[in-house]
Design a protein around this motif. Structure first.
Motif, mmCIF file in Angstrom:
data_model
loop_
_atom_site.group_PDB
_atom_site.id
_atom_site.type_symbol
_atom_site.label_atom_id
_atom_site.label_comp_id
_atom_site.label_asym_id
_atom_site.label_seq_id
_atom_site.Cartn_x
_atom_site.Cartn_y
_atom_site.Cartn_z
ATOM 1 N N ILE A 211 0.840 -1.201 0.000
ATOM 2 C CA ILE A 211 0.000 0.000 0.000
ATOM 3 C C ILE A 211 0.869 1.243 0.000
ATOM 4 C CG2 ILE A 211 -1.665 1.325 1.378
ATOM 5 C CD1 ILE A 211 -3.131 -1.269 1.942
ATOM 6 N N ASP A 212 1.873 1.311 0.858
ATOM 7 C CA ASP A 212 2.685 2.525 0.918
ATOM 8 C C ASP A 212 4.170 2.268 1.157
ATOM 9 O OD1 ASP A 212 2.538 1.689 3.520
ATOM 10 O OD2 ASP A 212 1.666 3.526 4.315
ATOM 11 N N GLY A 257 -6.920 0.825 0.878
ATOM 12 C CA GLY A 257 -5.676 1.507 1.256
ATOM 13 C C GLY A 257 -5.982 2.955 1.616
ATOM 14 N N GLU A 258 -5.315 3.446 2.642
ATOM 15 C CA GLU A 258 -5.611 4.763 3.205
ATOM 16 C C GLU A 258 -5.514 5.854 2.120
ATOM 17 O OE1 GLU A 258 -2.816 6.412 6.169
ATOM 18 O OE2 GLU A 258 -4.243 5.532 7.584
ATOM 19 N N MET A 259 -6.621 6.453 1.796
ATOM 20 C CA MET A 259 -6.675 7.563 0.859
ATOM 21 C C MET A 259 -6.094 7.209 -0.518
ATOM 22 S SD MET A 259 -8.079 9.644 2.946
ATOM 23 C CE MET A 259 -8.055 11.256 2.176
ATOM 24 N N THR A 260 -6.126 5.925 -0.857
ATOM 25 C CA THR A 260 -5.637 5.559 -2.177
ATOM 26 C C THR A 260 -6.822 5.412 -3.126
ATOM 27 O OG1 THR A 260 -5.701 3.205 -1.681
ATOM 28 C CG2 THR A 260 -3.649 4.357 -1.195
ATOM 29 N N ASP A 261 -6.538 5.503 -4.421
ATOM 30 C CA ASP A 261 -7.600 5.524 -5.423
ATOM 31 C C ASP A 261 -7.718 4.233 -6.219
ATOM 32 O OD1 ASP A 261 -8.300 8.057 -4.822
ATOM 33 O OD2 ASP A 261 -7.543 8.981 -6.645
ATOM 34 N N ARG A 262 -6.601 3.513 -6.366
ATOM 35 C CA ARG A 262 -6.607 2.388 -7.292
ATOM 36 C C ARG A 262 -5.784 1.239 -6.745
ATOM 37 N NH1 ARG A 262 -5.990 4.555 -12.696
ATOM 38 N NH2 ARG A 262 -6.334 6.784 -12.661
ATOM 39 N N VAL A 263 -6.084 0.041 -7.248
ATOM 40 C CA VAL A 263 -5.241 -1.121 -7.006
ATOM 41 C C VAL A 263 -4.567 -1.460 -8.330
ATOM 42 C CG1 VAL A 263 -5.150 -3.534 -6.335
ATOM 43 C CG2 VAL A 263 -6.751 -1.976 -5.194
ATOM 44 N N ILE A 264 -3.259 -1.531 -8.309
ATOM 45 C CA ILE A 264 -2.514 -1.870 -9.516
ATOM 46 C C ILE A 264 -1.888 -3.246 -9.314
ATOM 47 C CG2 ILE A 264 -0.594 -1.251 -11.043
ATOM 48 C CD1 ILE A 264 -2.406 1.389 -9.050
ATOM 49 N N GLY A 350 -9.461 3.498 -13.680
ATOM 50 C CA GLY A 350 -9.453 2.908 -12.341
ATOM 51 C C GLY A 350 -8.314 1.928 -12.186
ATOM 52 N N ASP A 351 -8.611 0.762 -11.607
ATOM 53 C CA ASP A 351 -7.577 -0.260 -11.424
ATOM 54 C C ASP A 351 -6.987 -0.653 -12.771
ATOM 55 O OD1 ASP A 351 -8.545 -0.125 -8.876
ATOM 56 O OD2 ASP A 351 -9.355 -2.160 -8.823
ATOM 57 N N CYS A 370 -0.984 -0.079 -4.268
ATOM 58 C CA CYS A 370 -1.872 1.072 -4.319
ATOM 59 C C CYS A 370 -1.130 2.242 -4.932
ATOM 60 C CB CYS A 370 -2.339 1.444 -2.916
ATOM 61 S SG CYS A 370 -3.440 0.222 -2.198
ATOM 62 N N ASP A 371 -1.884 3.211 -5.415
ATOM 63 C CA ASP A 371 -1.257 4.427 -5.928
ATOM 64 C C ASP A 371 -0.923 5.357 -4.764
ATOM 65 O OD1 ASP A 371 -3.911 4.950 -5.335
ATOM 66 O OD2 ASP A 371 -4.308 6.110 -7.140
#
Lengths: 384, 384
Positions: A211-212, A257-264, A350-351, A370-371
């Motif tokens: 995630i980060d 994921g905290e404040m994330t927009d997409r799953v890559i 999106g993803d 995550c982004d």
């Protein structure tokens, strides 16, 4: 249903007053007696007190219960923290009438502040009183931190069930990350089988989540087998079902994921072996520049090349082939002419998936990343 | 004055049409003949073609000139990139009438796109024609990428001068980072002395800079000694002056980190040795959560503890003592009562310092880090 889906487990989630009044922050998952157990933990050298204690308590490979709190990680708390983790186990053992080493402990939340152990010990009898075989969601809710949704999963095998709950959000680059997960099954399994399968499955699921890029102090995954179904499972089938549950929970964490927009989904191919493929994928998705390009939907394969080379693992800088959503943008490290505007349009939706061939062997791995968003930075910058 | 401050060097910066029309993007720094030279380079395994070539050309420890371009990193460009780097060196050698191996090459900019080598080869004669001993700033300007200001420094020793220019901005976590630097001196020094001192000083300055935790493919630092001052310097004094110039340039890079707001000086004490202190400092400042807390001016020492433990280096999680701007917030991993509002007010003002004692020995290091800002993420997310 989560952790109470298999026979032989009860759960509870209550409010101990660690988080805001009324918010659930204390969970207990308990079997009817000591059962075979396995755990995998953070490799962070600043591992938190509950991790040290649970690792110790698992030396006899059995457990009766797990007590978990959110709202405070009990990490960076020195010897007072170690005493507090032990006190949590003692209070739970006393309530259940079992041995202290049969209680595992997990904590999650901010690192540094002391654990409000009095609040917790006061609430443990309530939690034990509330134990029942329907309260999986209450327990899954009580371990949330900045998660926006509770995370549960189940899988059904031939005559047995596997259940699980988890929390994720941030500081999630497992090895393990601040993720906690409790997995239960009613299949009959030895601790050796549990341990082997949990380690193997954990490496392909939770440890492939990024995630980060921040490895946590508190990551813990527990797997308990009650044997209450009376079935000795086919190990291959069981491991596949366990994989399904763990991947389901890992993807729930990635999506939240905290404040994330997409799953890559990053598929690494052509590494020296699978373990190195995983490390290359983790190193690439650790990069802020790579995750910022994920946020923008930018097929910036050059950053992947730079990030892949930043780790201590062999890559061939002249043999990298990269595709985004199946569109090849570079072959053997030479940028291709591709329908850029069409690709940008799909990446913006999106993803998406990225395939990276690193040209050094046959190893492969898939990383769920995550982004990196401006919102993540703002959210994590504010003094609490 | 930068690189032309010492006797015996000329420089030029011209526009080759790699960046927008009219923007300087090609620099040459040249001595009157072959001089003693040393270099330190990225350890990224995806090292760019110019890095590979310059490393090769430095095997005889001498150089006549350095040709540098911005606007394209010539990284991730395969064998075509290697040919292009060689063509840059050949065109420069032809223009100066020197051996090809006496030309060093450096490139910086986006990774992936092919180098517009025709533009560069066309412009090299112009750059050589423009060489003079006043054009240090033109050269320093021509190597800028997302830098907002050119970066130059000089130091005066006993009878000699050291000059330098550099570029930084992002992908700056030297080991080396995408930073380029050219250092010149008119002191009389052997290549052995240059190499030893450059390596030692580089480790304490450029390699202690962490803008975004992303090690680049192109980092190169060159040091050339013309001997034109006719002075054999005291080596201790020279190394100190070289340190001054390199630290000055490193701090200019930190202050001009891409979309960053602050420079945070992180002093690590009590590590097993100095090299491990540096690695712990780098690991801590790699963390997005740590750099987000720097952005918010949040004395979140728990994140430092978690990040320190994430690396492969020994830390004592029960012996971490942390101060922000001299205010102790944790001692032996136990959070203290401190005047939090007063501290928050000072941290909000801009740059600050963090002292971290890790409790395992006597090693120490200072890292110059940037904060992680929402602006950095947005800036680096946009498809070009």
């Amino acid at each position: 249903m989560s952790v109470v889906a298999p026979f032989g487990f009860e759960a509870a989630g209550v409010s101990a007053g660690i988080k805001k009044p009324g918010e659930k922050d204390l969970a207990v998952v308990a079997a009817a007696g000591p059962v075979a157990a396995a755990g995998i933990f953070t490799r962070n050298r600043s591992a938190a007190a509950p991790v040290l204690l649970s690792r110790h308590h698992l030396r006899d490979h059995q457990a009766r219960a797990i007590v978990l709190n959110s709202g405070c990680a009990n990490a960076g708390t020195g010897s007072a923290g170690e005493k507090a983790a032990l006190a949590m186990a003692q209070a739970t053992a006393e309530g259940l009438g079992c041995r202290v080493p049969d209680v595992l402990v997990a904590s999650t939340g901010p690192i540094g502040p002391p654990l409000p152990i009095d609040h917790i010990c006061n609430a443990i009898p309530d939690a034990i009183g509330a134990l029942n075989d329907q309260s999986g969601t209450e327990a899954a809710t009580a371990i949330m931190t900045t998660d926006t949704v509770n995370k549960e999963a189940t899988a059904v095998g031939s005559g047995y069930v596997i259940g699980g709950m988890a929390k994720g959000a941030a500081m999630v680059r497992p090895d393990m990350a601040t993720m906690l997960a409790v997995l239960t099954t009613d299949a009959v399994l030895s601790w050796q089988a549990l341990e082997t399968m949990l380690r193997r499955v954990g490496d392909k699921t939770f440890n492939c989540l990024n995630i980060d890029g921040c490895p946590s102090t508190n990551d813990s995954v527990f797997l308990l087998a009650s044997g209450a179904a009376g079935v000795r499972p086919d190990l291959e089938e069981f491991e596949q079902r366990l994989h399904d549950v763990c991947l389901d929970l890992a993807l729930q964490m990635a999506r939240d994921g905290e404040m994330t927009d997409r799953v890559i989904t990053v598929n690494v191919r052509g590494a020296v072996n699978d373990a190195i493929a995983r490390e290359i994928g983790r190193t690439m998705t650790d990069s802020d520049l790579v995750r910022a390009s994920f946020y923008g939907g930018d097929p910036n394969w050059g950053r992947l090349l730079a990030a892949a080379g930043a780790g201590p693992f062999p890559v061939n800088p002249n043999a990298m082939t990269v595709s985004y959503n199946g569109v090849e943008v570079a072959r053997n490290s030479v940028q291709l002419d591709y329908a850029r505007n069409a690709l940008l349009a799909t990446l913006r939706q999106g993803d998406f998936s990225v395939d990276v061939e690193v040209g050094t062997g046959e190893g492969q791995a898939t990383i769920y990343a995550c982004d990196l968003t401006p919102g993540y930075v703002t959210f994590n910058s504010e003094p609490s």
